[in-house]
Design an enzyme around this catalytic site. Sequence first.
Site, PDB file in Angstrom:
ATOM      1  N   ASP A  98       7.349  36.697  43.794  1.00  0.00           N
ATOM      2  CA  ASP A  98       6.423  35.725  44.375  1.00  0.00           C
ATOM      3  C   ASP A  98       7.227  34.745  45.212  1.00  0.00           C
ATOM      4  O   ASP A  98       8.395  34.462  44.897  1.00  0.00           O
ATOM      5  CB  ASP A  98       5.662  34.975  43.277  1.00  0.00           C
ATOM      6  CG  ASP A  98       4.641  35.851  42.566  1.00  0.00           C
ATOM      7  OD1 ASP A  98       4.090  36.766  43.211  1.00  0.00           O
ATOM      8  OD2 ASP A  98       4.387  35.610  41.376  1.00  0.00           O
ATOM      9  N   ASP A 122      -0.942  39.399  46.317  1.00  0.00           N
ATOM     10  CA  ASP A 122      -1.902  38.542  45.620  1.00  0.00           C
ATOM     11  C   ASP A 122      -2.967  38.016  46.584  1.00  0.00           C
ATOM     12  O   ASP A 122      -4.144  37.916  46.227  1.00  0.00           O
ATOM     13  CB  ASP A 122      -1.186  37.373  44.944  1.00  0.00           C
ATOM     14  CG  ASP A 122      -0.174  37.815  43.897  1.00  0.00           C
ATOM     15  OD1 ASP A 122      -0.357  38.900  43.317  1.00  0.00           O
ATOM     16  OD2 ASP A 122       0.799  37.075  43.674  1.00  0.00           O
TER      17      ASP A 122
END
Length: 174
Positions: A135, A153
Amino acid sequence: MARNNKGFGKTFSKGSGNSGGMLQWLGLAFILLLTDQFTKTLIVGYYHLGDSTYVTSFFNVVRVHNTGAAFSFLASAGGWQRWFFTALGLVAAAVIIWLLRSHAGQKLFSFAMACILGGAVGNVIDRLIHGYVVDFLDFHWNGMHFPAFNVADCAISVGAMCLILDELLRVRKT
């Protein structure tokens, strides 16, 4: 089971496919997957775990490893979650491909499914290669940080919102 999205595509009954239409949705999923993996490769190549670059007063680029699911759910579960979320992602991908084959002409629905597919496969690849999801998008305000996330995401979130919109429009039209 028949889906009917008046204004957003054709009605297809169970088992009827549109492989030409399906290819455009698989192409979109592939582009999202490539974008996700490219951005993650850049982050892994240029950032060490925990590194951060200030971009604006509300956004940083960071390198975070997420061993759990959304918002680091089950991140400290002991390792089994890697294989559980990998299997879940693969099953979801198979179901989505079947849905795309069955409903390729329904544009909003198929767009949503393609976004979810590209994102799910992107995160599955991370779990298989690294054991975690990379991330790097960090939004914050007044010292509070939203959990870091990535392109996969974003694609999954956009897909989920479009799926909800598709269902609301479909129900409203019936």
